[in-house]
Design a protein around this motif. Structure first.
Motif, PDB file in Angstrom:
ATOM      1  N   ASP A  66      15.973  24.870  20.989  1.00 14.33           N
ATOM      2  CA  ASP A  66      14.803  25.614  21.442  1.00 14.33           C
ATOM      3  C   ASP A  66      14.582  26.768  20.471  1.00 14.33           C
ATOM      4  N   PRO A  67      13.480  26.799  19.716  1.00 18.73           N
ATOM      5  CA  PRO A  67      13.277  27.863  18.734  1.00 18.73           C
ATOM      6  C   PRO A  67      13.075  29.243  19.345  1.00 18.73           C
ATOM      7  N   ASP A  68      12.839  29.324  20.643  1.00 14.29           N
ATOM      8  CA  ASP A  68      12.682  30.627  21.289  1.00 14.29           C
ATOM      9  C   ASP A  68      14.032  31.298  21.552  1.00 14.29           C
ATOM     10  N   LEU A  69      15.113  30.531  21.494  1.00 15.96           N
ATOM     11  CA  LEU A  69      16.454  31.077  21.701  1.00 15.96           C
ATOM     12  C   LEU A  69      17.179  31.175  20.367  1.00 15.96           C
ATOM     13  N   GLU A  70      18.258  31.950  20.320  1.00 15.82           N
ATOM     14  CA  GLU A  70      19.038  32.121  19.102  1.00 15.82           C
ATOM     15  C   GLU A  70      20.314  31.295  19.187  1.00 15.82           C
ATOM     16  N   ALA A  77      18.437  39.024  23.871  1.00 16.23           N
ATOM     17  CA  ALA A  77      19.061  40.117  24.610  1.00 16.23           C
ATOM     18  C   ALA A  77      20.553  39.857  24.826  1.00 16.23           C
ATOM     19  N   GLU A  78      20.884  38.635  25.191  1.00 16.48           N
ATOM     20  CA  GLU A  78      22.293  38.288  25.396  1.00 16.48           C
ATOM     21  C   GLU A  78      23.058  38.356  24.079  1.00 16.48           C
ATOM     22  N   ASN A  79      22.429  37.954  22.999  1.00 17.78           N
ATOM     23  CA  ASN A  79      23.063  38.012  21.684  1.00 17.78           C
ATOM     24  C   ASN A  79      23.358  39.460  21.297  1.00 17.78           C
ATOM     25  N   CYS A  80      22.440  40.360  21.585  1.00 16.29           N
ATOM     26  CA  CYS A  80      22.657  41.783  21.287  1.00 16.29           C
ATOM     27  C   CYS A  80      23.761  42.366  22.159  1.00 16.29           C
ATOM     28  N   ARG A  81      23.811  41.968  23.424  1.00 19.15           N
ATOM     29  CA  ARG A  81      24.842  42.497  24.311  1.00 19.15           C
ATOM     30  C   ARG A  81      26.235  42.035  23.916  1.00 19.15           C
TER      31      ARG A  81
END
Length: 153
Positions: A67-71, A93-97
């Motif tokens: 999914d291109p919207d997720l990292e 956001a989860e990736n940053c956290r």
């Protein structure tokens, strides 16, 4: 599905990309599948197959459901790992956290914990003090130059 991967060369099919990634990668003792991309540096994200990031292309081919919207995030510390079991898709956001901040700055000074956030300060006091000192010196030099160039009329 491969058309959704940004920068990926159009001539790849899923099978040819899978073979391409496996030919360019080496299995490590710790289970990581390290890829050799266009760059010579080890331990950084690699670009392959056009201008696509290797871990994103590997996720699309080996895991599927990209999914291109997720990292695409690494579960292991190796940024050039393309092992499918070490990759997952999460929100920004989860990736940053999930990022961890070191207890020392890049100059080796100890960081203090900010009371308002409970996290380490972005810059340590010693580096901040040095930065402010350099700024004051630049400002003083500009003022001195402006005063020397000033001719009263």
């Amino acid at each position: 599905m491969l058309s959704r991967v940004t920068g990926l060369s159009r001539h790849f099919t899923e099978d040819s990309l899978r073979d391409y990634l496996l030919r360019r990668s080496v299995r490590q003792d710790d289970g990581c599948l390290i890829i050799r991309g266009y760059g010579t540096r080890r331990g950084v994200h690699q670009k392959v197959a056009g201008r696509a990031w290797a871990h994103i292309a590997a996720y699309a081919v080996f895991v599927g459901g990209y999914d291109p919207d997720l990292e695409v995030d690494h579960l292991c510390p190796a940024k050039d790992c393309v092992e499918p079991t070490h990759l997952r898709q999460i929100s920004h956001a989860e990736n940053c956290r999930s990022r961890t901040q070191g207890s020392t700055c890049r100059n080796g000074h100890d960081r203090e914990i900010d009371e308002s956030t409970g996290r380490y300060r972005r810059t340590c006091r010693a580096c901040n003090r040095d930065s402010q000192r350099r700024w004051r010196e630049r400002q003083a030099a500009e003022v001195a130059q402006a005063r020397s160039a000033y001719v009263p009329t």
